[in-house]
Motif scaffolding. Structure first.
Motif, PDB file in Angstrom:
ATOM      1  N   SER A  82      28.283  49.210   4.379  1.00  0.00           N
ATOM      2  CA  SER A  82      27.340  50.203   4.901  1.00  0.00           C
ATOM      3  C   SER A  82      25.979  49.572   5.102  1.00  0.00           C
ATOM      4  O   SER A  82      25.677  48.511   4.553  1.00  0.00           O
ATOM      5  N   GLN A 128      24.366  55.008   9.396  1.00  0.00           N
ATOM      6  CA  GLN A 128      25.509  54.210   8.981  1.00  0.00           C
ATOM      7  C   GLN A 128      25.739  53.014   9.905  1.00  0.00           C
ATOM      8  O   GLN A 128      25.518  53.105  11.117  1.00  0.00           O
ATOM      9  N   HIS A 129      26.179  51.899   9.317  1.00  0.00           N
ATOM     10  CA  HIS A 129      26.584  50.733  10.108  1.00  0.00           C
ATOM     11  C   HIS A 129      27.775  51.138  10.965  1.00  0.00           C
ATOM     12  O   HIS A 129      28.763  51.693  10.464  1.00  0.00           O
ATOM     13  N   LEU A 174      31.795  52.592  10.117  1.00  0.00           N
ATOM     14  CA  LEU A 174      32.019  53.956  10.604  1.00  0.00           C
ATOM     15  C   LEU A 174      33.197  53.991  11.572  1.00  0.00           C
ATOM     16  O   LEU A 174      34.058  54.877  11.495  1.00  0.00           O
ATOM     17  N   ASP A 202      30.549  58.114   6.595  1.00  0.00           N
ATOM     18  CA  ASP A 202      29.155  58.183   7.028  1.00  0.00           C
ATOM     19  C   ASP A 202      28.271  58.344   5.796  1.00  0.00           C
ATOM     20  O   ASP A 202      27.541  59.323   5.659  1.00  0.00           O
ATOM     21  N   GLN A 203      28.363  57.358   4.905  1.00  0.00           N
ATOM     22  CA  GLN A 203      27.682  57.465   3.617  1.00  0.00           C
ATOM     23  C   GLN A 203      27.215  56.085   3.166  1.00  0.00           C
ATOM     24  O   GLN A 203      27.909  55.090   3.377  1.00  0.00           O
ATOM     25  N   GLU A 204      26.046  56.046   2.536  1.00  0.00           N
ATOM     26  CA  GLU A 204      25.492  54.780   2.053  1.00  0.00           C
ATOM     27  C   GLU A 204      26.323  54.202   0.906  1.00  0.00           C
ATOM     28  O   GLU A 204      27.125  54.897   0.291  1.00  0.00           O
ATOM     29  N   SER A 258      28.826  52.121   0.734  1.00  0.00           N
ATOM     30  CA  SER A 258      30.280  52.150   0.913  1.00  0.00           C
ATOM     31  C   SER A 258      30.738  50.793   1.428  1.00  0.00           C
ATOM     32  O   SER A 258      30.003  50.116   2.157  1.00  0.00           O
ATOM     33  N   ASN A 265      27.366  60.383  15.742  1.00  0.00           N
ATOM     34  CA  ASN A 265      27.032  58.955  15.836  1.00  0.00           C
ATOM     35  C   ASN A 265      27.460  58.317  17.152  1.00  0.00           C
ATOM     36  O   ASN A 265      27.439  57.088  17.276  1.00  0.00           O
TER      37      ASN A 265
END
Length: 430
Positions: free
Chosen positions: A32, A48-49, A53, A59-61, A63, A270
């Motif tokens: 992430s 998110q990177h 994704l 869609d979370q930091e 990770s 996104n």
């Protein structure tokens, strides 16, 4: 997230496409993005990177996704590492993914808390020969900040120097550039939200309105339709501001008789849209504005027809340049002598049209795609010619987003957004 949950089958397909191109007995790891500090305890909103994704839907930091298709045990073939949530985090930050929810989102059965990542990686690396590291090799990339991904690569190389190294990026450039039908639907939704924002403006814009007021109207419409907002920093450029290609101040008053260049697009889930339209502040184009506008529209329409399978991006731009040259001759902006004496490396038309016509679009506004390879079906491109005339106090750019088809002309995702002069004038004066 504001957007509706995406079916995990999309991410299952995406992982299958990636792992099919991995070398035997190899591992790939995707991180992430960081949450970036501003100062004190302030941070920028998390984004998110796109690679993790694309492959997981997470869609979370904090990770991490690990792929090891040739693992000797099934539970090591796909692993999602998440920061363990708890009641304190839920109270202060809100809901985070549980293991069950992570499976619903990603389709990955083995979800492990992040605290066990290094222990698990040590076991995995004992079985594997090669590590795919994920570096940013996009042709527009210019990065000064050390990313979470970059820190991981540095750490991994120090701790596992005997393993072979491969690159994730070339695989991702190819598979991400060709969209699944679900992705095209998401981009279409982003375009539809952009349409709503643009139509809102047609009854709102009047002489003396401020550029930032227009930006606010768009933000309102985007957010109320489940978008996080703009897919990129909006350009709302009135009068001569339109001749600054990346004008983002949006702080000037829109004066009667001027044009406003709107290079804006909503994101959804996104995925990006990217639109450019022109609005006459007073509701009517002058004859000269209309002539230049129609020339740009002619170039856009002809350029769009050329976006077909097998087309090479570089040659495409050469052909678009020929069409633009013809239009500029018709407008009297260049003459035959300018063309005959032009520098092949900077043709005469470049004085008034100095940027490219098209770029890949998807999760990123300037999305993944290898420009030296022929265009393929289900790639999404922008089409955005422009003519910029500082001496006359205005510039015009028009832009749509289109999908390459197996045969024939591309499909226009912005087909319902007004673009003809008469249509815009009629709507502004209704």
């Amino acid at each position: 997230m504001k957007y509706y949950q995406i079916d995990s089958q999309l991410f299952i397909k995406n992982r299958a496409k990636f792992t099919a191109q991995m070398k035997p007995n190899s591992v790939a790891v995707f991180n992430s993005n960081d949450i970036y500090p501003v100062s004190a305890d302030s941070t920028l909103p998390f984004a998110q990177h796109r690679d993790i994704l694309y492959l997981s839907g997470v869609d979370q930091e904090e990770s991490i996704l690990l792929l090891f298709p040739d693992a000797p045990y099934d539970h090591l073939k796909e692993i999602l590492f998440l920061k363990e949530t708890n009641e304190h985090i839920a109270i202060w930050e809100g809901e985070k993914l549980t293991k069950d929810r992570a499976f619903e989102v990603s389709g990955i059965k083995n979800v492990i808390w992040l605290q066990d990542f290094h222990k698990t990686l040590k076991e995995v690396m004992a079985y594997a020969d090669t590590m795919y590291i994920n570096t940013n090799e996009h042709y527009r990339a210019s990065i000064e900040t050390e990313t979470r991904e970059a820190r991981f690569v540095k750490w991994w190389k120090e701790n596992y120097p005997a393993h072979q190294v491969a690159k994730s990026n070339p695989i991702l450039q190819r598979i991400r550039s060709i969209k699944e039908s679900e992705e095209i639907d998401l981009i279409q939704n982003a375009c539809n939200i952009t349409e709503k924002g643009f139509r809102r403006l047609l009854s709102f814009v009047k002489p003396n309105v401020m550029e930032y007021e227009i930006e606010a109207e768009l933000s309102h419409e985007f957010l109320r339709n489940r978008s996080k907002g703009f897919a990129y920093t909006p350009i709302i450029a009135s009068g001569n501001n339109a001749n600054v290609l990346h004008y983002i101040e949006n702080n000037q008053q829109c004066k009667a008789g001027d044009l406003i260049l709107l290079d804006v697009g909503a994101e959804y889930a996104n995925y990006s849209s990217d639109m450019t339209r022109m609005i006459p502040v007073s509701g009517r184009f002058t004859d000269r504005q209309k002539a230049v506008y129609q020339a740009v529209l002619n170039v856009k329409n002809e350029a769009t027809k050329m976006l077909t399978t097998g087309t090479l991006w570089k040659q495409y731009h050469v052909e678009v340049g020929k069409i633009m040259t013809s239009e500029l001759l018709g407008l009297g902006l260049i003459d035959k002598a300018d063309v005959q004496n032009e520098n092949p490396d900077w043709p005469a038309y470049k004085k008034y049209f100095m940027h490219g016509t098209s770029h890949h679009l998807g999760m990123d506004t300037h999305d993944y795609g290898l420009l030296h390879e022929p265009m393929k079906a289900n790639m999404v491109f922008t089409v955005e010619p422009g003519i910029y005339i500082p001496s006359e106090g205005f510039g015009i750019r028009l832009e749509d987003d289109v999908v390459i088809q197996e045969k024939g002309a591309p499909f226009n995702l912005m087909r319902n957004i007004p673009i003809e002069v008469d249509e815009i004038e009629n709507l502004m004066n209704a």
